[in-house]
Motif scaffolding. Structure first.
Motif, PDB file in Angstrom:
ATOM      1  N   GLU A 166       0.853  -1.182   0.000  1.00 40.90           N
ATOM      2  CA  GLU A 166       0.000   0.000   0.000  1.00 40.90           C
ATOM      3  C   GLU A 166       0.888   1.231   0.000  1.00 40.90           C
ATOM      4  O   GLU A 166       1.891   1.295   0.723  1.00 40.90           O
ATOM      5  N   GLU A 222      -2.870  -0.279  -3.880  1.00 39.58           N
ATOM      6  CA  GLU A 222      -3.151  -1.158  -2.742  1.00 39.58           C
ATOM      7  C   GLU A 222      -3.420  -2.555  -3.289  1.00 39.58           C
ATOM      8  O   GLU A 222      -4.237  -2.722  -4.206  1.00 39.58           O
ATOM      9  N   SER A 223      -2.726  -3.549  -2.765  1.00 38.00           N
ATOM     10  CA  SER A 223      -2.902  -4.900  -3.282  1.00 38.00           C
ATOM     11  C   SER A 223      -2.671  -5.925  -2.179  1.00 38.00           C
ATOM     12  O   SER A 223      -1.984  -5.654  -1.179  1.00 38.00           O
ATOM     13  N   HIS A 281      -6.133  -9.507  -4.941  1.00 33.94           N
ATOM     14  CA  HIS A 281      -6.924  -8.280  -4.926  1.00 33.94           C
ATOM     15  C   HIS A 281      -5.993  -7.120  -5.257  1.00 33.94           C
ATOM     16  O   HIS A 281      -5.000  -6.900  -4.570  1.00 33.94           O
ATOM     17  N   TYR A 282      -6.334  -6.400  -6.319  1.00 29.82           N
ATOM     18  CA  TYR A 282      -5.511  -5.264  -6.758  1.00 29.82           C
ATOM     19  C   TYR A 282      -6.425  -4.049  -6.849  1.00 29.82           C
ATOM     20  O   TYR A 282      -7.420  -4.071  -7.579  1.00 29.82           O
ATOM     21  N   ARG A 283      -6.093  -2.998  -6.088  1.00 28.86           N
ATOM     22  CA  ARG A 283      -6.971  -1.838  -6.003  1.00 28.86           C
ATOM     23  C   ARG A 283      -6.200  -0.554  -6.332  1.00 28.86           C
ATOM     24  O   ARG A 283      -5.864   0.237  -5.440  1.00 28.86           O
ATOM     25  N   ASP A 315      -5.913   3.313  -7.967  1.00 28.85           N
ATOM     26  CA  ASP A 315      -6.898   4.372  -8.142  1.00 28.85           C
ATOM     27  C   ASP A 315      -7.312   4.437  -9.609  1.00 28.85           C
ATOM     28  O   ASP A 315      -6.687   3.837 -10.487  1.00 28.85           O
ATOM     29  N   GLN A 316      -8.386   5.153  -9.867  1.00 25.97           N
ATOM     30  CA  GLN A 316      -8.980   5.140 -11.197  1.00 25.97           C
ATOM     31  C   GLN A 316      -8.052   5.734 -12.258  1.00 25.97           C
ATOM     32  O   GLN A 316      -8.054   5.300 -13.411  1.00 25.97           O
ATOM     33  N   GLU A 355      -8.136  -7.237 -11.024  1.00 24.65           N
ATOM     34  CA  GLU A 355      -8.638  -6.518  -9.853  1.00 24.65           C
ATOM     35  C   GLU A 355      -9.078  -7.481  -8.767  1.00 24.65           C
ATOM     36  O   GLU A 355      -9.060  -7.134  -7.576  1.00 24.65           O
TER      37      GLU A 355
END
Length: 840
Positions: free
Chosen positions: A384, A412-413, A453-455, A457-458, A473
């Motif tokens: 993160e 963040e992953s 899980h891969y997050r 930003d847009q 994702e």
């Protein structure tokens, strides 16, 4: 009883015996070699008849066979580095008879074991496997620059490379690390590395033999395309109830306890524990300087290994292996980096293994084994933080506080995996005067579980998708499948001139439902007692499987492998080699090989779209007004689905000249040279393999200056690895929503300046350039002493002694003049290490 061959083999035997002149009165000698300390069989022992050119080496059961020995009275000599010579006088050979003999070797005080090339005085009993090299564990203990890592010692042999100074993974004859089979005491290990790939899991203090089969391996081994690394752990010392070996350096510590089993049980035990302490030493220093914050653990590992051997009844033995280890890292950036291009990372990897083997040897001609094992490797990683927009110039030349010009992305992953494997397998071998027949089989029950899980930003997500980069994702799957196999092979000793080993292996892969039958053949022709020509051919298959992700670093979605018709990868090996032993100390070995790969698994490429904009003549390309309206062009899109559209080829030649250590001679070592070329073809485009290295030279020397002082050096030269060079820059085009409609826009920063990305071109540009050549010198000085009745060893080890700046790769960025800049990522600088070990 002498077993007579029939048919073609009988004719071949008779013909070659006539050529060899063995029609004269002759007999044979059959025997075994054991250790005086453990009374266990010794493999790779040189056995010769003094006064003759006849000789052989013992097999893995410590057995040897000498055929066509002229009638007479002989002295039989057994010799092995690390042991005193053993001699049996008065060995009588009579016509048509078989003479039995046994040799018992005592451990000697020789300080440094040498690399053993197993083609040494081949003479048929030693296996015919071309590309077979064996390392004595004491070599890893004293080898310069490897940190007592047996895999890094293997990297000094012809045809074996490392991807970098930071990795102990093995790149063997044009194959990737995921194509290597690693077994420990007949148990397959998926993740044989520690410190996230920096060193291997094997402790030289607990290993008795490390054998590398880098091409043409026999039917006993399968489910890999490139090579086999077989590690055998040693037994405890039965001569004492307790022996202690402690080793301490500035980076790690280890302790080994071994001896004979208590309570008058017939057996031995061995317990080993190791730990690095970078986190204990460097961690507080980094925290005090504000480089990290909170609870921090720099990369470290610890492991505990046990081995118990019992022989409760005659001809029966049981071996239990246990292993548990943990790699851990937890780094939180300090306050001054909380929001500026910094990533907090936590990584936790565990390995656990349990194995029980039953060995039943009803006679010296029959041996059998059954092994039941359980293996698990798990990993959990979190990241993160923020990263700098890759379109900007490098971090040291911009003002991170200029929020108008600088863009950061939040990342963040979480990734976790667990691979479990339960295996039941066994084999039996039967030795006759002219045959070694072996058969076996088994089944693996595999259960992988993966969660990703891969997050991002847009903004980052939009950027990656605009460049055709696949994003996972979220992914979570637990699967169960089997792998079953069987093999049959026979080594036929036709005569003193010719030996054949033919085998066949059956593989069934449950994950894709495929079954394969792979033939293997090795042939050896002995011109004279010291010159052998060998050839090998084999077909090999490897199943798709989630466990390969550990080594390959490419994600494949195998959830519907059967429905998609995913095939097993395939390779064919062709090998030709010659071994010449000039005397007992000097050996020359040369081998040429060709490996042909097909059905290689790659990520599926499907038709997609790309975005482009053209510069307007006379316009300012720094502003969006200097470009045409973006438009759509045909492009490629990469998915996580596997397809078998890859092919490859690797070929080369290797030369090894080795000099052994002997009494009265203080210099030993080897010189190796490799030429190799490896390519991969996908979608009709051939490119170099990512670890394609054309030329490699290794010089390894040990000099025993006195009985207590030794010097060692290893110098390696390697021609350049390939990399993908940038071609140009292009404006970043993204999709945006305007009044509910999707539009293409050239992205700008808050000042209105166009953001540019680097264009690396299509497949044709992949690995089109080369890094600088690699070379490095490692030095080790070892002093030994006897204090208070204990054996002490003090050493100074210097990695990269002349501080060569070897380049790992390049990081590319765009400067203010819209020029692509290149910054080197370098490998290890000069690293001195002090250490001490003591044996109680």
């Amino acid at each position: 009883m002498r077993i007579a061959s029939i048919g073609i083999l009988a004719i071949l035997t008779h013909f070659t015996e006539l050529i060899a002149g063995v029609g004269n009165p002759a007999g044979s000698i059959i025997g075994s070699v054991r250790s005086a300390q453990t009374m266990k069989p010794l493999s790779s022992v040189n056995v010769t008849l003094e006064g003759t050119t006849l000789g052989t080496t013992t097999n893995e059961k410590g057995e040897f066979l000498l055929l066509s020995v002229p009638v007479g009275l002989y002295s039989l000599l057994g010799r092995m580095v690390g042991y005193e010579d053993a001699r049996v006088e008065g060995v009588l050979v009579e016509e048509g008879s078989r003479t039995l003999a046994e040799l018992v070797l005592n451990e000697s005080a020789i300080r440094f074991d040498e690399i053993r090339v197993t083609a040494d005085r081949n003479r048929h009993e030693q296996d015919l496997r071309l590309g077979t090299l064996s390392i004595a564990p004491a070599r890893a203990k004293a080898f310069p620059g490897v940190g007592e890592d047996v895999f890094r010692v293997l990297q000094s042999l012809p045809g074996v490379m490392a991807s970098s100074d930071n990795s102990s993974q093995l790149i063997i004859r044009g194959g990737g690390p995921e194509q290597n089979l690693v077994v420990m005491d007949n148990i397959e290990v998926f993740n044989p590395y520690r410190l996230f790939g920096f060193i291997s899991m094997f402790n030289p203090e607990t290993v008795s033999d490390i054998t590398l089969l880098n091409a043409g391996f026999p039917a006993r081994y399968g489910n890999r395309l490139s090579a086999v690394v077989s590690v055998t752990n040693r037994e405890g010392n039965r001569a004492t109830p307790l022996a202690i070996n402690a080793n301490v350096s500035i980076t790690n510590a280890g302790l080994v306890l071994d001896g004979r089993t208590p309570f008058e049980l017939n057996g031995s035990y061995l317990i080993s524990a190791r730990r690095t302490y970078y986190d204990l030493v460097v961690g507080p220093i980094a925290r005090s300087k504000g480089l990290v914050s909170g609870d921090v653990a720099l990369p470290n590992f610890s492991d505990l290994q046990t081995r118990f051997a019992l022989e409760p009844w005659a001809n029966h033995s049981f071996v239990f292996n246990g292993l548990t280890s943990r790699d851990f890292m937890n780094i939180v950036p300090g306050p001054e980096h909380d929001e500026r291009d910094s990533i907090a990372q936590r990584n936790d990897i565990r390995n656990d293994l349990l194995g029980l083997s039953w060995h039943f040897d009803p006679s010296h001609r029959v041996a059998s084994r059954v092994t039941v094992s359980w293996y698990r490797t798990t990993g959990d990683a979190d990241q993160e933080g923020t990263i700098l927009d890759p379109s900007l110039s490098n971090l040291g030349e911009i003002n991170l506080n200029d929020t108008l010009a600088v863009r950061f992305f939040h990342v963040e992953s979480n990734r976790s995996f667990e691979y479990r494997k339960v295996t039941v397998d066994g084999d039996v071998s039967v030795h006759t005067d002219h045959h070694v027949l072996a058969a076996g089989g088994g089944i693996d029950l595999l259960r992988p579980s993966i969660t990703i899980h891969y997050r991002p930003d847009q903004e980052l997500l939009r950027l990656l998708r605009s460049q055709g980069i696949p994003i996972i994702e979220g992914f979570s799957q637990t699967a169960s499948y089997t792998h079953s196999f069987a093999f049959l092979q026979d080594k036929f000793i036709a005569s003193d001139l010719i030996t054949l080993q033919a085998g066949i292996r059956l593989e069934h892969y449950g994950i894709n439902g495929k079954t394969h039958i792979d033939p293997r053949l090795n042939v050896s022709f002995t011109f004279d007692p010291v010159t052998t020509l060998s050839a090998a051919f084999g077909t090999y298959h490897q199943s798709p499987g989630y466990e390969r992700i550990i080594d390959q670093n490419i994600f494949f979605d195998l959830s519907d492998a059967r429905e998609r018709g995913v095939k097993s990868e395939r390779a064919e090996h062709y090998v030709l080699g010659v071994t010449k032993q000039f005397d007992q100390l000097l050996t020359l070995k040369a081998e040429g090989y060709i490996k042909s790969y097909s059905n290689l698994m790659v990520q599926e490429i499907i038709p997609g779209i790309d975005y482009e904009a053209l510069p307007i003549p006379g316009g300012d390309i720094r502003r969006s007004s200097g470009w045409t309206q973006p438009f759509v062009v045909a492009g490629d899109s990469i998915t996580q689905h596997p397809v078998n559209s890859g092919r490859g080829k690797a070929y080369g030649i290797e030369i090894l000249l080795e000099k052994r250590l002997s009494a009265g001679d203080r210099l030993s070592g080897w010189i190796g040279y490799s030429f190799g070329k490896s390519t991969r073809t996908q979608n009709g485009v051939a490119t170099p393999f990512r670890f394609d290295r054309r030329h490699t030279i290794d010089v390894v020397l040990d000099y025993q200056a006195t009985d207590w002082l030794a010097f060692g050096m290893h110098w390696r030269y390697g021609s350049a690895f390939p990399y993908t060079p940038p071609l140009s820059i292009k404006p970043r085009v993204v999709e945006v929503e305007v009044n509910g409609q999707t539009q293409l826009l050239i992205q700008t920063d808050t000042r209105g300046n166009v953001l540019f990305d680097i264009d690396f071109g299509k497949e044709q540009n992949k690995y089109a350039a080369r890094l600088p050549d690699y070379h490095r010198l490692d030095i080790r000085i070892t002093a030994r002493a006897d204090y208070w009745g204990y054996d002490w060893s003090f050493y100074l080890d210097i990695i990269n002694a002349y501080n060569r700046n070897n380049v790992l790769g390049y990081r590319f960025s765009i400067d203010d003049n819209l020029t692509v800049r290149r910054n080197s990522l370098e490998m290890l600088p000069i690293v001195p290490t002090l250490g001490v070990s003591v044996k109680f």
